[in-house]
Scaffold this active site. Sequence first.
Site, PDB file in Angstrom:
ATOM      1  N   TYR A 143     -28.207  -6.632  -8.246  1.00 23.53           N
ATOM      2  CA  TYR A 143     -29.266  -7.562  -7.913  1.00 23.53           C
ATOM      3  C   TYR A 143     -30.517  -7.770  -8.754  1.00 23.53           C
ATOM      4  CZ  TYR A 143     -27.528  -9.094  -3.102  1.00 23.53           C
ATOM      5  OH  TYR A 143     -26.851  -9.712  -2.223  1.00 23.53           O
ATOM      6  N   ASP A 220     -12.816  -2.047  -1.141  1.00 23.68           N
ATOM      7  CA  ASP A 220     -12.026  -3.199  -0.832  1.00 23.68           C
ATOM      8  C   ASP A 220     -10.986  -2.667   0.471  1.00 23.68           C
ATOM      9  OD1 ASP A 220     -11.001  -0.968  -2.164  1.00 23.68           O
ATOM     10  OD2 ASP A 220      -9.522  -2.334  -3.334  1.00 23.68           O
TER      11      ASP A 220
HETATM   12  C1  IPM Z   1     -29.210 -10.594   2.826  1.00 26.17           C
HETATM   13  C2  IPM Z   1     -29.194 -11.837   2.452  1.00 26.17           C
HETATM   14  C3  IPM Z   1     -29.933 -11.719   1.001  1.00 26.17           C
HETATM   15  C4  IPM Z   1     -29.213 -10.635   0.142  1.00 26.17           C
HETATM   16  C5  IPM Z   1     -29.761 -13.056   0.227  1.00 26.17           C
HETATM   17  C6  IPM Z   1     -30.556 -14.292   0.967  1.00 26.17           C
HETATM   18  C7  IPM Z   1     -30.889 -12.840  -1.249  1.00 26.17           C
HETATM   19  O1  IPM Z   1     -27.760 -12.176   2.118  1.00 26.17           O
HETATM   20  O2  IPM Z   1     -30.401 -10.071   3.252  1.00 26.17           O
HETATM   21  O3  IPM Z   1     -28.216  -9.952   3.237  1.00 26.17           O
HETATM   22  O4  IPM Z   1     -28.292 -11.009  -0.449  1.00 26.17           O
HETATM   23  O5  IPM Z   1     -29.710  -9.481   0.361  1.00 26.17           O
END
Ligand code: IPM
Length: 355
Positions: A143, A220
């Site tokens: 991320y 998985d």
């Molecule tokens: C979550 C959501 C977020 C993530 C998105 C909206 C960025 O899916 O909080 O799980 O991927 O973390």
Amino acid sequence: MTTISFTYLPGDGIGPEVGAAALHVLDAIAERFQHALDVDEHLIGGAAIDAGLKPLPAETLGSCRRSGAILLGAVGGPKWDHLKGADRPELGALLPLRKELNLYANIRPAKPHPALIDKAPLKAEYLEGVDFVVMRELTGGIYFGKKGVDNLGAYDECRYSEAEVRRIAIKAFDLAKGRKQKVTSVDKSNVLETSRLWRRVVEEVAADYPDVELDHLLVDAMTMHMLTRGQDFDVVLTENMFGDILTDEASVLCGSMGVIPSASLSDGTTGLYEPIHGSAPDIAGQGKANPLAMILSAAWMVRLSFGLEKEAAAIETAVDAALYGGHVTADLGGSLSTSEVGDWIARHVKAPHVS
Ligand code: IPM
Ligand code: MG
């Protein structure tokens, strides 16, 4: 007396409706237990964009930093789908908020409420007795790695430092100590270097917790085990991206997404609390949204950021009573509106023996 001083971010879609119900319940808590409420409301996500601001305005972030306790409704919706990258409500608001406040430990429970078991899409035998939490690393991994587009295509780098793995593993083992004393660490160590580091560091941390059992599963395989033997898990520890996917899957074991709170924690008492459901723009503004996940998120906030255990338990007891008594919204088979559920729970909080 405690002053429950927090930042309230209603956000988009159904966020303001479920948020209003939760505030009403917090008012009832303040009245019954003689506390003061200090609510600092700010814009975030699409609501901030529509007001001509960035998805995470500086005033919003400043309030979050000051209060260290944040109650968030939901962000995003199709209205802002044309925006790209950090201009989008989710990417431009949620991710930087997590990073700026160092909210590295995301906790989402999977414990089906008995009143909801027959509403789940899975057979009851797969739900009965399930009681685990997912401890998802929230500020590292793919991320937040370097990302980009070049003439070869696009890339997202996945990186973890030892320190990042160690601190989330410690959170998981600490939590397991007060529960069923078991940690299941989920990775992809047959392929990924970051997962091999993850496994090694988790094993090092485990050595300090001789009473807590540790096992490892590949992600998985875990997608199957979670649905077929959910009863075997206690604390499921995993990295950011796997946790994103597994927590959505785990919600299927709960019968409804509308009842699951979450906490994103840093060190100390800093935390952000939000329902795991999204902004549900299709039902926004109609009084149909189920406020229970938001109300339970408020309970987690008073427990984890303010140490108010009795108050949190009073909210949870009232939510239990609403579920058993059918004082719920149509998605759970009831006939109450969002605000009526909030009113019912607030009344129960003030006078628990009356229903
Ligand atoms: C979550 C959501 C977020 C993530 C998105 C909206 C960025 O899916 O909080 O799980 O991927 O973390
Ligand atoms: Mg997700």
